[in-house]
Design an enzyme around this catalytic site. Sequence first.
Site, PDB file in Angstrom:
ATOM      1  N   CYS A  23       0.836  -1.211   0.000  1.00  0.00           N
ATOM      2  CA  CYS A  23       0.000   0.000   0.000  1.00  0.00           C
ATOM      3  C   CYS A  23       0.867   1.256   0.000  1.00  0.00           C
ATOM      4  CB  CYS A  23      -0.901   0.025   1.230  1.00  0.00           C
ATOM      5  SG  CYS A  23      -2.048  -1.351   1.354  1.00  0.00           S
ATOM      6  N   VAL A  45      12.058  -4.322   6.613  1.00  0.00           N
ATOM      7  CA  VAL A  45      11.900  -5.585   7.346  1.00  0.00           C
ATOM      8  C   VAL A  45      11.006  -6.557   6.596  1.00  0.00           C
ATOM      9  CG1 VAL A  45       9.929  -4.868   8.804  1.00  0.00           C
ATOM     10  CG2 VAL A  45      11.565  -6.551   9.660  1.00  0.00           C
ATOM     11  N   ARG A 111       1.930  -6.716   9.036  1.00  0.00           N
ATOM     12  CA  ARG A 111       0.497  -6.668   8.743  1.00  0.00           C
ATOM     13  C   ARG A 111      -0.167  -8.010   8.468  1.00  0.00           C
ATOM     14  NH1 ARG A 111      -0.798  -9.125   4.223  1.00  0.00           N
ATOM     15  NH2 ARG A 111       0.289  -8.525   2.315  1.00  0.00           N
ATOM     16  N   THR A 155      -7.514  -1.343  10.685  1.00  0.00           N
ATOM     17  CA  THR A 155      -8.100  -2.444   9.918  1.00  0.00           C
ATOM     18  C   THR A 155      -9.560  -2.645  10.303  1.00  0.00           C
ATOM     19  OG1 THR A 155      -7.975  -4.813   9.460  1.00  0.00           O
ATOM     20  CG2 THR A 155      -7.214  -4.120  11.615  1.00  0.00           C
ATOM     21  N   SER A 190      -6.705 -11.994  15.814  1.00  0.00           N
ATOM     22  CA  SER A 190      -5.335 -12.495  15.657  1.00  0.00           C
ATOM     23  C   SER A 190      -4.467 -11.523  16.451  1.00  0.00           C
ATOM     24  CB  SER A 190      -4.886 -12.504  14.189  1.00  0.00           C
ATOM     25  OG  SER A 190      -4.627 -11.185  13.728  1.00  0.00           O
ATOM     26  N   TYR A 192      -2.042  -9.983  15.320  1.00  0.00           N
ATOM     27  CA  TYR A 192      -1.875  -8.819  14.434  1.00  0.00           C
ATOM     28  C   TYR A 192      -3.063  -7.863  14.562  1.00  0.00           C
ATOM     29  CZ  TYR A 192      -3.123  -6.051  10.461  1.00  0.00           C
ATOM     30  OH  TYR A 192      -3.593  -5.013   9.705  1.00  0.00           O
ATOM     31  N   HIS A 193      -4.279  -8.389  14.351  1.00  0.00           N
ATOM     32  CA  HIS A 193      -5.449  -7.504  14.395  1.00  0.00           C
ATOM     33  C   HIS A 193      -5.557  -6.824  15.762  1.00  0.00           C
ATOM     34  CE1 HIS A 193      -6.795  -9.922  10.807  1.00  0.00           C
ATOM     35  NE2 HIS A 193      -7.246  -8.751  10.422  1.00  0.00           N
ATOM     36  N   LYS A 196      -3.620  -3.617  16.196  1.00  0.00           N
ATOM     37  CA  LYS A 196      -4.290  -2.427  15.649  1.00  0.00           C
ATOM     38  C   LYS A 196      -5.265  -1.830  16.665  1.00  0.00           C
ATOM     39  CE  LYS A 196      -2.836  -2.501  11.248  1.00  0.00           C
ATOM     40  NZ  LYS A 196      -1.991  -1.440  10.667  1.00  0.00           N
TER      41      LYS A 196
HETATM   42  P1  NAD Z   1       3.520  -4.476   3.594  1.00  0.00           P
HETATM   43  O1  NAD Z   1       4.077  -5.529   4.475  1.00  0.00           O
HETATM   44  O2  NAD Z   1       3.569  -4.676   2.114  1.00  0.00           O
HETATM   45  O3  NAD Z   1       4.256  -3.076   3.913  1.00  0.00           O
HETATM   46  C1  NAD Z   1       4.563  -2.658   5.209  1.00  0.00           C
HETATM   47  C2  NAD Z   1       5.893  -1.903   5.149  1.00  0.00           C
HETATM   48  O4  NAD Z   1       6.218  -1.392   6.451  1.00  0.00           O
HETATM   49  C3  NAD Z   1       7.054  -2.799   4.724  1.00  0.00           C
HETATM   50  O5  NAD Z   1       7.765  -2.217   3.648  1.00  0.00           O
HETATM   51  C4  NAD Z   1       7.904  -2.925   5.988  1.00  0.00           C
HETATM   52  O6  NAD Z   1       9.277  -3.063   5.706  1.00  0.00           O
HETATM   53  C5  NAD Z   1       7.591  -1.623   6.719  1.00  0.00           C
HETATM   54  N1  NAD Z   1       7.757  -1.699   8.190  1.00  0.00           N
HETATM   55  C6  NAD Z   1       7.235  -2.616   9.044  1.00  0.00           C
HETATM   56  N2  NAD Z   1       7.629  -2.364  10.302  1.00  0.00           N
HETATM   57  C7  NAD Z   1       8.423  -1.245  10.255  1.00  0.00           C
HETATM   58  C8  NAD Z   1       9.141  -0.502  11.234  1.00  0.00           C
HETATM   59  N3  NAD Z   1       9.118  -0.846  12.520  1.00  0.00           N
HETATM   60  N4  NAD Z   1       9.849   0.587  10.835  1.00  0.00           N
HETATM   61  C9  NAD Z   1       9.885   0.944   9.524  1.00  0.00           C
HETATM   62  N5  NAD Z   1       9.225   0.277   8.548  1.00  0.00           N
HETATM   63  C10 NAD Z   1       8.501  -0.812   8.918  1.00  0.00           C
HETATM   64  O7  NAD Z   1       2.015  -4.207   4.065  1.00  0.00           O
HETATM   65  P2  NAD Z   1       0.797  -3.496   3.276  1.00  0.00           P
HETATM   66  O8  NAD Z   1      -0.055  -4.553   2.727  1.00  0.00           O
HETATM   67  O9  NAD Z   1       1.301  -2.430   2.408  1.00  0.00           O
HETATM   68  O10 NAD Z   1       0.028  -2.844   4.504  1.00  0.00           O
HETATM   69  C11 NAD Z   1       0.332  -1.517   4.912  1.00  0.00           C
HETATM   70  C12 NAD Z   1      -0.566  -1.105   6.064  1.00  0.00           C
HETATM   71  O11 NAD Z   1      -1.926  -1.173   5.667  1.00  0.00           O
HETATM   72  C13 NAD Z   1      -0.416  -2.004   7.292  1.00  0.00           C
HETATM   73  O12 NAD Z   1      -0.481  -1.216   8.454  1.00  0.00           O
HETATM   74  C14 NAD Z   1      -1.615  -2.905   7.197  1.00  0.00           C
HETATM   75  O13 NAD Z   1      -2.007  -3.335   8.467  1.00  0.00           O
HETATM   76  C15 NAD Z   1      -2.646  -2.014   6.554  1.00  0.00           C
HETATM   77  N6  NAD Z   1      -3.656  -2.776   5.808  1.00  0.00           N
HETATM   78  C16 NAD Z   1      -3.297  -3.570   4.742  1.00  0.00           C
HETATM   79  C17 NAD Z   1      -4.273  -4.288   4.053  1.00  0.00           C
HETATM   80  C18 NAD Z   1      -3.969  -5.199   2.890  1.00  0.00           C
HETATM   81  O14 NAD Z   1      -4.884  -5.879   2.399  1.00  0.00           O
HETATM   82  N7  NAD Z   1      -2.738  -5.253   2.383  1.00  0.00           N
HETATM   83  C19 NAD Z   1      -5.613  -4.178   4.454  1.00  0.00           C
HETATM   84  C20 NAD Z   1      -5.940  -3.364   5.538  1.00  0.00           C
HETATM   85  C21 NAD Z   1      -4.954  -2.667   6.206  1.00  0.00           C
HETATM   86  N1  USQ Z   2      -9.393 -16.724   3.444  1.00  0.00           N
HETATM   87  C1  USQ Z   2      -9.771 -17.880   2.781  1.00  0.00           C
HETATM   88  N2  USQ Z   2      -8.892 -18.439   1.918  1.00  0.00           N
HETATM   89  C2  USQ Z   2      -7.659 -17.917   1.665  1.00  0.00           C
HETATM   90  C3  USQ Z   2      -7.281 -16.726   2.325  1.00  0.00           C
HETATM   91  C4  USQ Z   2      -8.168 -16.176   3.214  1.00  0.00           C
HETATM   92  O1  USQ Z   2     -10.885 -18.382   2.973  1.00  0.00           O
HETATM   93  O2  USQ Z   2      -6.918 -18.492   0.863  1.00  0.00           O
HETATM   94  C5  USQ Z   2     -10.324 -16.076   4.388  1.00  0.00           C
HETATM   95  C6  USQ Z   2      -9.782 -15.898   5.784  1.00  0.00           C
HETATM   96  O3  USQ Z   2     -10.018 -17.031   6.591  1.00  0.00           O
HETATM   97  C7  USQ Z   2     -10.521 -14.656   6.255  1.00  0.00           C
HETATM   98  C8  USQ Z   2     -10.728 -13.853   4.979  1.00  0.00           C
HETATM   99  O4  USQ Z   2     -10.555 -14.774   3.900  1.00  0.00           O
HETATM  100  O5  USQ Z   2     -11.774 -14.997   6.750  1.00  0.00           O
HETATM  101  C9  USQ Z   2      -9.749 -12.701   4.813  1.00  0.00           C
HETATM  102  O6  USQ Z   2      -8.436 -13.184   4.954  1.00  0.00           O
HETATM  103  P1  USQ Z   2      -7.184 -12.405   4.325  1.00  0.00           P
HETATM  104  O7  USQ Z   2      -5.961 -13.231   4.545  1.00  0.00           O
HETATM  105  O8  USQ Z   2      -7.506 -11.977   2.952  1.00  0.00           O
HETATM  106  O9  USQ Z   2      -7.180 -11.063   5.192  1.00  0.00           O
HETATM  107  P2  USQ Z   2      -6.801 -10.805   6.713  1.00  0.00           P
HETATM  108  O10 USQ Z   2      -6.078 -11.911   7.363  1.00  0.00           O
HETATM  109  O11 USQ Z   2      -8.025 -10.302   7.398  1.00  0.00           O
HETATM  110  O12 USQ Z   2      -5.729  -9.621   6.582  1.00  0.00           O
HETATM  111  C10 USQ Z   2      -5.693  -8.704   5.488  1.00  0.00           C
HETATM  112  C11 USQ Z   2      -4.385  -7.945   5.600  1.00  0.00           C
HETATM  113  C12 USQ Z   2      -4.374  -7.158   6.904  1.00  0.00           C
HETATM  114  C13 USQ Z   2      -5.616  -6.286   6.967  1.00  0.00           C
HETATM  115  C14 USQ Z   2      -6.888  -7.087   6.772  1.00  0.00           C
HETATM  116  C15 USQ Z   2      -8.110  -6.218   6.613  1.00  0.00           C
HETATM  117  O13 USQ Z   2      -3.277  -8.845   5.557  1.00  0.00           O
HETATM  118  O14 USQ Z   2      -3.195  -6.364   6.963  1.00  0.00           O
HETATM  119  O15 USQ Z   2      -5.666  -5.647   8.204  1.00  0.00           O
HETATM  120  O16 USQ Z   2      -6.787  -7.825   5.541  1.00  0.00           O
HETATM  121  S1  USQ Z   2      -9.551  -6.930   7.363  1.00  0.00           S
HETATM  122  O17 USQ Z   2      -9.741  -8.279   6.822  1.00  0.00           O
HETATM  123  O18 USQ Z   2     -10.646  -6.077   7.056  1.00  0.00           O
HETATM  124  O19 USQ Z   2      -9.284  -7.014   8.784  1.00  0.00           O
END
Ligand code: NAD
Ligand code: USQ
Length: 404
Positions: A23, A45, A111, A155, A190, A192-193, A196
């Site tokens: 993102c 990282v 994340r 999230t 989780s 992770y969640h 947040k």
């Molecule tokens: P990503 O893992 O691709 O990117 C995260 C970046 O943050 C990485 O480049 C990592 O190196 C950096 N990072 C982590 N810890 C750090 C630290 N302590 N200091 C400096 N840099 C650090 O993840 P993403 O998918 O781009 O997600 C970005 C944000 O959006 C996250 O906070 C995630 O929770 C949130 N988010 C993502 C999704 C999704 O579907 N990808 C959905 C909802 C929320």
């Molecule tokens: N799922 C499946 N099959 C798969 C992968 C996932 O059924 O192969 C299901 C999971 O069990 C879950 C749902 O799909 O019920 C979403 O899982 P996901 O892995 O797509 O998403 P999630 O673990 O929730 O995490 C991702 C991002 C996280 C962000 C979150 C937004 O990795 O950083 O916070 O989406 S949310 O889901 O709204 O919390």
Amino acid sequence: SHQTSTGPSEPKRVMVIGGDGYCGWATALHLSNKNYEVAIVDSLVRRLFDHQLGLDSLTPISSIHNRIRRWKSLTGKTIQLFIGDICDFEFLSETFNSFEPDAVVHFGEQRSAPYSMIDRSRAVFTQNNNVIGTLNVLFAIKEFREECHLVKLGTMGEYGTPNIDIEEGYITITHNGRTDTLPYPKQASSFYHLSKVHDSNNIAFTCKAWGIRATDLNQGVVYGVRTDETEMHEELCNRFDYDGVFGTALNRFCVQAAVGHALTVYGKGGQTRGYLDIRDTVQCVELAIANPAQRGEFRVFNQFTEQFSVNELAALVTKAGEKLGFPVETISVPNPRVEAEEHYYNAKHTKLIELGLQPHLLSDSLLDSLLNFTVKYKDRVDTKQIMPSVSWRKIGVKPKTIAA
Ligand code: NAD
Ligand code: USQ
């Protein structure tokens, strides 16, 4: 000098923490293209996790240095780069005092829910990295840039799946004849969640106590890969995770369909979440920055555009695959997670629309192009990485080795 100037209070200098990630990279380029002064702060990282777990992005990704050089040579625009860990307050202080941000967009966290459930050490790492990193950002704003607007990626998973409608951050409750507007109940599932949820509490408190201005973007699951800026050159290409640890639902299903792997629906497949196109992630963040929160305000936006169950996503990908001439199968995988598999879900998401968000909804044509995109890279897929390998129930204190 801004393109989208809407008022004198609009910030110009934006620090993108986590700007090398999925993102964050798309957002950093988008903001730079819109003439914001952008600095990326990232510890890299995430690239290390991939090495440690033996995973890789579907797409080849250039080093952050080459990415930024390429952006400069294509557009003439400079993105500053600070490599370091925001848990290191001395490093973060120096980046703040050197760059002097008007807004900080904070994507820089661990994340992945499965990553946080591998073993004790990854659970502790996730909460330490995320909670302390965000606390440091709050202290840096208080100490060095008190007008700076924090735009924090939260999230939708903070809310869990309650049997009532999900509001945007707050709910008005009448109890024993008295009424109050309170933070919406959190039921994350989780480590992770949960990190947040802890972040949200810390941010809300410092808005009250110190007058921090903050926007918590409770984002749903992101899908897609192309944005206007990342598609300008192959060296700007974004990462695309499909593995069982970092890959997310719809992106994974497209890769699975492309390589002829059965779609991995976990359990009954009724798990419903909010989803959005990565082009809307960058749009939402830009809208939040252009319309900052007030001093002391803790603003919460639900950042997604449509809800789908896992079964609905599988059906959409099956249909799209058949249209492109390859059959797609679905299997039910025993759910590695602990979550509701059939539940009510109705989450509000109007505040970003009110600010002007124009959603890119999941259409047949988008799904076709996403599927074609994954087909283009299918020779890079390591099919051993597709099945889920992390169990919510089996997590223990023993360091888990990753079997080949
Ligand atoms: P990503 O893992 O691709 O990117 C995260 C970046 O943050 C990485 O480049 C990592 O190196 C950096 N990072 C982590 N810890 C750090 C630290 N302590 N200091 C400096 N840099 C650090 O993840 P993403 O998918 O781009 O997600 C970005 C944000 O959006 C996250 O906070 C995630 O929770 C949130 N988010 C993502 C999704 C999704 O579907 N990808 C959905 C909802 C929320
Ligand atoms: N799922 C499946 N099959 C798969 C992968 C996932 O059924 O192969 C299901 C999971 O069990 C879950 C749902 O799909 O019920 C979403 O899982 P996901 O892995 O797509 O998403 P999630 O673990 O929730 O995490 C991702 C991002 C996280 C962000 C979150 C937004 O990795 O950083 O916070 O989406 S949310 O889901 O709204 O919390």
